[in-house]
Design a protein around this motif. Sequence first.
Motif, short mmCIF file in Angstrom:
data_model
loop_
_atom_site.label_atom_id
_atom_site.label_comp_id
_atom_site.label_asym_id
_atom_site.label_seq_id
_atom_site.Cartn_x
_atom_site.Cartn_y
_atom_site.Cartn_z
N PRO A 202 0.84 -1.20 0.00
CA PRO A 202 0.00 0.00 0.00
C PRO A 202 0.88 1.25 0.00
CG PRO A 202 0.07 -0.95 2.20
CD PRO A 202 0.82 -1.90 1.30
N LEU A 203 0.45 2.27 -0.74
CA LEU A 203 1.29 3.45 -0.90
C LEU A 203 0.60 4.75 -0.49
CD1 LEU A 203 3.04 2.73 -4.34
CD2 LEU A 203 4.00 2.46 -2.05
N ARG A 204 -0.49 4.66 0.27
CA ARG A 204 -1.18 5.89 0.66
C ARG A 204 -0.25 6.81 1.45
NH1 ARG A 204 -4.65 8.29 -1.53
NH2 ARG A 204 -6.29 6.69 -1.39
N VAL A 205 0.44 6.28 2.44
CA VAL A 205 1.35 7.10 3.25
C VAL A 205 2.45 7.68 2.38
CG1 VAL A 205 3.00 7.08 5.15
CG2 VAL A 205 0.85 5.80 5.35
N ALA A 206 3.03 6.84 1.51
CA ALA A 206 4.15 7.29 0.68
C ALA A 206 3.72 8.37 -0.31
CB ALA A 206 4.74 6.09 -0.06
N THR A 207 2.57 8.19 -0.95
CA THR A 207 2.14 9.19 -1.93
C THR A 207 1.75 10.50 -1.26
OG1 THR A 207 -0.08 8.19 -1.90
CG2 THR A 207 1.42 7.49 -3.65
N LEU B 256 9.54 11.85 -8.25
CA LEU B 256 8.51 10.93 -8.73
C LEU B 256 8.50 9.66 -7.88
CD1 LEU B 256 9.02 11.26 -12.60
CD2 LEU B 256 7.42 12.50 -11.11
N PRO B 257 7.37 8.94 -7.85
CA PRO B 257 7.31 7.70 -7.07
C PRO B 257 8.39 6.69 -7.46
CG PRO B 257 5.10 8.39 -7.69
CD PRO B 257 6.04 9.31 -8.40
N ALA B 258 8.80 6.67 -8.73
CA ALA B 258 9.82 5.71 -9.17
C ALA B 258 11.11 5.88 -8.38
CB ALA B 258 10.09 5.88 -10.66
N ALA B 259 11.50 7.14 -8.10
CA ALA B 259 12.72 7.38 -7.33
C ALA B 259 12.56 6.91 -5.89
CB ALA B 259 13.08 8.86 -7.37
N LEU B 260 11.38 7.10 -5.31
CA LEU B 260 11.14 6.65 -3.94
C LEU B 260 11.21 5.13 -3.85
CD1 LEU B 260 10.40 7.44 -1.04
CD2 LEU B 260 7.99 7.29 -1.71
N VAL C 91 16.77 -2.89 -10.89
CA VAL C 91 15.36 -2.60 -10.64
C VAL C 91 14.70 -2.31 -11.98
CG1 VAL C 91 13.72 -0.98 -9.63
CG2 VAL C 91 15.70 -1.72 -8.30
N THR C 92 13.59 -2.98 -12.25
CA THR C 92 12.82 -2.71 -13.47
C THR C 92 11.42 -2.27 -13.07
OG1 THR C 92 12.04 -3.62 -15.58
CG2 THR C 92 12.11 -5.14 -13.72
N ASN C 93 10.96 -1.21 -13.68
CA ASN C 93 9.65 -0.65 -13.37
C ASN C 93 8.85 -0.56 -14.67
OD1 ASN C 93 7.42 0.96 -12.66
ND2 ASN C 93 8.59 2.05 -11.10
N LEU C 94 7.84 -1.42 -14.79
CA LEU C 94 7.02 -1.43 -15.99
C LEU C 94 5.62 -0.87 -15.74
CD1 LEU C 94 7.99 -4.85 -17.62
CD2 LEU C 94 8.71 -2.55 -18.26
N GLY C 95 5.50 -0.13 -14.64
CA GLY C 95 4.20 0.44 -14.32
C GLY C 95 3.68 1.37 -15.40
N ASP C 96 4.59 2.13 -16.05
CA ASP C 96 4.14 3.05 -17.09
C ASP C 96 3.64 2.32 -18.33
OD1 ASP C 96 6.60 2.09 -17.82
OD2 ASP C 96 7.38 4.00 -18.54
N GLN C 97 3.90 1.00 -18.40
CA GLN C 97 3.39 0.20 -19.51
C GLN C 97 2.04 -0.45 -19.17
OE1 GLN C 97 5.06 0.25 -22.48
NE2 GLN C 97 6.32 1.73 -21.38
N GLY C 98 1.57 -0.22 -17.95
CA GLY C 98 0.25 -0.69 -17.59
C GLY C 98 0.18 -2.07 -16.97
N VAL C 99 1.32 -2.74 -16.81
CA VAL C 99 1.27 -4.10 -16.25
C VAL C 99 1.17 -4.03 -14.73
CG1 VAL C 99 2.54 -5.08 -18.17
CG2 VAL C 99 3.79 -4.33 -16.15
N ARG D 40 2.41 -1.31 -12.04
CA ARG D 40 1.81 0.02 -12.00
C ARG D 40 1.22 0.31 -10.62
NH1 ARG D 40 -2.30 -3.04 -14.38
NH2 ARG D 40 -4.42 -2.64 -13.59
N ILE D 41 1.23 1.57 -10.28
CA ILE D 41 0.56 2.03 -9.05
C ILE D 41 -0.89 2.34 -9.41
CG2 ILE D 41 0.50 3.80 -7.27
CD1 ILE D 41 3.52 4.18 -7.70
N HIS D 42 -1.83 1.67 -8.78
CA HIS D 42 -3.23 1.94 -9.07
C HIS D 42 -4.09 1.71 -7.83
CE1 HIS D 42 -2.98 -2.40 -9.66
NE2 HIS D 42 -4.30 -2.47 -9.64
N GLU D 43 -5.27 2.31 -7.84
CA GLU D 43 -6.20 2.20 -6.72
C GLU D 43 -6.77 0.78 -6.67
OE1 GLU D 43 -7.29 4.78 -4.61
OE2 GLU D 43 -5.79 6.14 -5.46
N ARG D 44 -6.83 0.24 -5.45
CA ARG D 44 -7.41 -1.09 -5.28
C ARG D 44 -8.06 -1.20 -3.90
NH1 ARG D 44 -2.49 -5.14 -5.86
NH2 ARG D 44 -2.01 -3.73 -7.56
#
Length: 375
Positions: A182-187, A204-208, A295-303, A322-326
């Motif tokens: 969960p990333l509520r606190v972080a965001t 940006l969140p990617a750096a965090l 570190v690989t971050n494919l969140g911007d690709q929607g996965v 990806r970071i998304h609401e759930r």
Amino acid sequence: MIEFRLPSLGADMDEGTLLQWAVKPGDVVRKGQIMAVVDTSKAAIEVETWHDGIVGELLASPGDKMPVGTLMATLLEPGESLGTVRCAPSKPARPAAAPGRHGGRKVSPAARKFAREQGIDADKLVGSGPGGAVTLSDVEQAVRKAGGAAGERQADIRRAIGAAMARAKREIPHYYVCETIPLRVATDWLVKANADRPITERVLPAALLIKAVAVALKRFPELNGYYRNDAFEAASAINIGVAISLRQGGLAAPALLDASGKPLAQLMQELADLVRRCRSGSLRRAELSEPTVTVTNLGDQGVEQVFGVIYPPQVALVGFGRIHERPWVDNGALTVVPAVTASLSADHRVSDGHCGARFLADVRELLQHPEEIEP
């Protein structure tokens, strides 16, 4: 005498092409100074010397393709006589362009317009028209050649990546674990931290996420290092290799050096600079040869999840989707939070699933207290 040889700039590098020398015979050089720019299958790399000395003889010319380990130049140690030095013969110079109304060759209006649209400098083309004028067909031929060269380079990149990944899957016994964080606190913390920063300096969140991985690795050294000669070598620094897609296809994973010891704002600036230079083909030797984990971050690709292949001789790779609401249950109450799935691919010869699970739990805990991530 000191030998300057073509170094390996990555596990998948077998050869390189000299693009240019940054020194000439007789120059005094210091440890860490750039000696040459070498083209690999992925990028143009600035290669530095690891010795103080005086440049003696340059044994390679721009355009020369050579295997790793080739002697490229010699340096004279303090006290040695410079003597007679020579530079390797240079390539024949391109004939000077015939002057035209644009200061270069004569170019037909249609050819110049088409060349501009295709990003080609028409004044540098050899014309086949009357008096050496550059015609539309000359530009069309240049476009075809450029497309062929780009295709060949992309094929070289795919072959290099394929060879490294085939070796990794053949030799490394991978195991995989993942954790939804969960990333509520972080965001919320990032929003407050960025409030007083100019847009160009916001984190940006990617750096965090990268910083959280780097800090967690300090407590899990068995995930940070190399497996060589049937033994694990723990790395003294935490250099995060960041997987970056290349414009010509494929990817590279240059390093953010000493990622755990840098303030988050600095890490963000260095990440942006690394991406820019990687995609423009301007990296440094240490950035490609010294990553200790990727570190690989494919969140911007929607996965939602990514399970990567370890880049040898490293022993771990961390992936983020990806970071998304759930939907999330918090203290018995159902709520909605931003969250990300983190995964770990690790080498079973060095660590096991218990270690990997504790590492991801540590990353999760750090992201619940982002203010504590700063050095």
